[in-house]
Design a protein around this motif. Structure first.
Motif, PDB file in Angstrom:
ATOM      1  N   PRO A 104       0.839  -1.207   0.000  1.00 56.54           N
ATOM      2  CA  PRO A 104       0.000   0.000   0.000  1.00 56.54           C
ATOM      3  C   PRO A 104       0.874   1.256   0.000  1.00 56.54           C
ATOM      4  O   PRO A 104       1.982   1.265   0.537  1.00 56.54           O
ATOM      5  CB  PRO A 104      -0.789  -0.122   1.307  1.00 56.54           C
ATOM      6  N   LEU A 105       0.348   2.312  -0.628  1.00 59.36           N
ATOM      7  CA  LEU A 105       1.070   3.584  -0.698  1.00 59.36           C
ATOM      8  C   LEU A 105       0.300   4.658   0.045  1.00 59.36           C
ATOM      9  O   LEU A 105      -0.925   4.600   0.158  1.00 59.36           O
ATOM     10  CB  LEU A 105       1.244   4.020  -2.154  1.00 59.36           C
ATOM     11  N   LYS A 106       1.040   5.637   0.535  1.00 58.29           N
ATOM     12  CA  LYS A 106       0.423   6.802   1.159  1.00 58.29           C
ATOM     13  C   LYS A 106       0.975   8.038   0.471  1.00 58.29           C
ATOM     14  O   LYS A 106       2.183   8.253   0.436  1.00 58.29           O
ATOM     15  CB  LYS A 106       0.702   6.832   2.661  1.00 58.29           C
ATOM     16  N   PRO A 148       7.257   7.651   0.946  1.00 50.78           N
ATOM     17  CA  PRO A 148       7.617   7.424   2.352  1.00 50.78           C
ATOM     18  C   PRO A 148       6.950   6.157   2.902  1.00 50.78           C
ATOM     19  O   PRO A 148       5.776   5.889   2.609  1.00 50.78           O
ATOM     20  CB  PRO A 148       7.069   8.661   3.069  1.00 50.78           C
ATOM     21  N   THR A 149       7.700   5.406   3.670  1.00 49.75           N
ATOM     22  CA  THR A 149       7.158   4.228   4.347  1.00 49.75           C
ATOM     23  C   THR A 149       7.597   4.259   5.806  1.00 49.75           C
ATOM     24  O   THR A 149       8.583   4.915   6.162  1.00 49.75           O
ATOM     25  CB  THR A 149       7.656   2.924   3.697  1.00 49.75           C
ATOM     26  N   SER A 150       6.882   3.522   6.637  1.00 51.87           N
ATOM     27  CA  SER A 150       7.191   3.504   8.077  1.00 51.87           C
ATOM     28  C   SER A 150       8.528   2.835   8.368  1.00 51.87           C
ATOM     29  O   SER A 150       9.159   3.100   9.397  1.00 51.87           O
ATOM     30  CB  SER A 150       6.075   2.783   8.837  1.00 51.87           C
ATOM     31  N   THR A 205      17.583   1.834   2.546  1.00 56.46           N
ATOM     32  CA  THR A 205      16.539   1.523   1.566  1.00 56.46           C
ATOM     33  C   THR A 205      16.395   2.653   0.548  1.00 56.46           C
ATOM     34  O   THR A 205      16.190   2.403  -0.645  1.00 56.46           O
ATOM     35  CB  THR A 205      15.179   1.275   2.248  1.00 56.46           C
ATOM     36  N   LEU A 206      16.525   3.894   1.013  1.00 57.84           N
ATOM     37  CA  LEU A 206      16.439   5.033   0.101  1.00 57.84           C
ATOM     38  C   LEU A 206      17.669   5.063  -0.814  1.00 57.84           C
ATOM     39  O   LEU A 206      17.559   5.363  -2.015  1.00 57.84           O
ATOM     40  CB  LEU A 206      16.330   6.331   0.900  1.00 57.84           C
TER      41      LEU A 206
END
Length: 366
Positions: free
Chosen positions: A20-22, A140-142, A148-149
């Motif tokens: 899922p994306l935010k 952005p992810t939690s 990772t970036l």
């Protein structure tokens, strides 16, 4: 040539995302597409697809567009387009109706080019050329870390794109930290962009943070404010060295003129599946060119590549790599363009040139 529209259909395909994306306040658990198809007497089919944004776009096609077009001659498509707009004037010149009309018009131009056995760019009077591509990611992810970036930026760098765009956290300070991390692992020769997802409200405060990014080779800041917040858009444009890009989820010719003339945007973002279709995309892009404002396309690279080859001033298209796992549209077709040295060149197949994965579409059709 048989030129009557015999059938029109519009339906949804809901495709799962790997994660899922935010996007600011927008939650995206999957990708919800609208597919529009137009058939003629000779058996030709024009197809388009776009994001529904969970709005009743297919229903608008059925209720407000099909009754005007079905059984009509393709020779009258300009007149019919204008009639459709006027017949739905109560719904305005922006929003859900225009998203539906845009998708219909994109399918129509696919059909018109197919009937002439020409790729769309050639049907529109354009010439084949390599168009620079920017890659999109950095949502952005939690569980995001510097590593990772870094991995993501290093992957994008291997494609030598014309830019890399990441998504905002809506916190300007955090965005600055993330941009500096991206720049650390992305060659300085590849510009950065950031999609600010309409998350800001005060240009004077925001400009203070944005000015700290001016050493990062930023190509643009996208959608920092609501699209009709011309005052804040103009203030930021006039108080930072970084270009401001706006418009990719907006429609209507006059609306885009206001963005350019009142908002003073530096880059106009355009999406033919939203702005009014192929014909309105061309009209808006020509107005931008006359003003010296470059146009950057919003996703749907196969379609927008043809338009970039047909209209001056369309400088860049965007693309989401399949391995980035933030888009699902690659699963709707059986072929794709080849990304070579950061550019795409259009197919010579008739129309947009997409070979649809009908089995997959049927499987996920709603």
């Amino acid at each position: 040539m048989k030129n009557t529209i015999t059938k029109i259909e519009s339906f949804y395909v809901r495709v799962p995302l790997g994660r899922p994306l935010k996007l600011g306040a927008i939650e995206i658990p999957d990708r919800h597409y609208v597919i529009v198809r137009i058939y003629d007497e000779a058996g030709n089919v024009g197809t388009s697809y776009g994001l529904s944004r969970n709005a009743p776009v297919a229903e608008v096609v059925h209720n407000n567009i099909i009754p005007i077009w079905k059984g009509k001659s393709l020779d009258n498509h300009e007149e019919l387009y204008n009639l459709t707009t006027k017949a739905n004037v109560c719904l305005g010149t922006n929003g859900i109706f225009f998203r539906a009309l845009s998708l219909f018009d994109c399918a129509l131009y696919d059909l018109l080019a197919i009937r002439e056995k020409q790729p769309l760019y050639k049907y529109l009077g354009g010439e084949s050329k390599a168009i620079p591509t920017m890659l999109v990611g950095g949502y952005p992810t939690s569980n995001e870390t510097e590593e990772t970036l870094a991995d993501e930026m290093e992957l994008y760098a291997t494609y030598n794109p014309a830019g890399v765009k990441i998504a905002s956290t809506t916190d300007a300070f955090k965005d600055g930290e993330r941009l500096r991390t991206c720049r650390k692992y992305l060659p300085m020769s590849i510009p950065l962009m950031i999609d600010c997802v309409w998350g800001q409200t005060d240009a004077k405060t925001y400009a203070v943070e944005v000015q700290k990014w001016e050493d990062l080779n930023m190509k643009w800041i996208e959608d920092p404010f609501l699209t009709d917040d011309y005052e804040n858009i103009r203030y930021l444009s006039e108080n930072t060295k970084i270009d401001i890009a706006v418009g990719d989820e907006q429609s209507g010719y006059l609306n885009m003129l206001r963005l350019m003339d009142q908002g003073k945007v530096n880059v106009l973002r355009l999406d033919a599946t939203v702005c009014g279709g192929v014909r309105t995309f061309i009209k808006i892009a020509k107005a931008a060119y006359q003003r010296g404002i470059p146009v950057a396309c919003h996703v749907f690279h196969q379609l927008h590549l043809h338009l970039a080859c047909a209209v001056p001033g369309v400088d860049i298209i965007e693309y989401m790599l399949p391995e980035s796992d933030i888009e699902s549209y690659q699963r709707l077709w059986d072929n794709d363009l080849v990304l070579e040295n950061g550019t795409f060149t259009p197919t010579e197949n008739p129309g947009v040139g997409t070979a649809w994965n009908e089995e997959f579409i049927i499987r996920y059709k709603e």
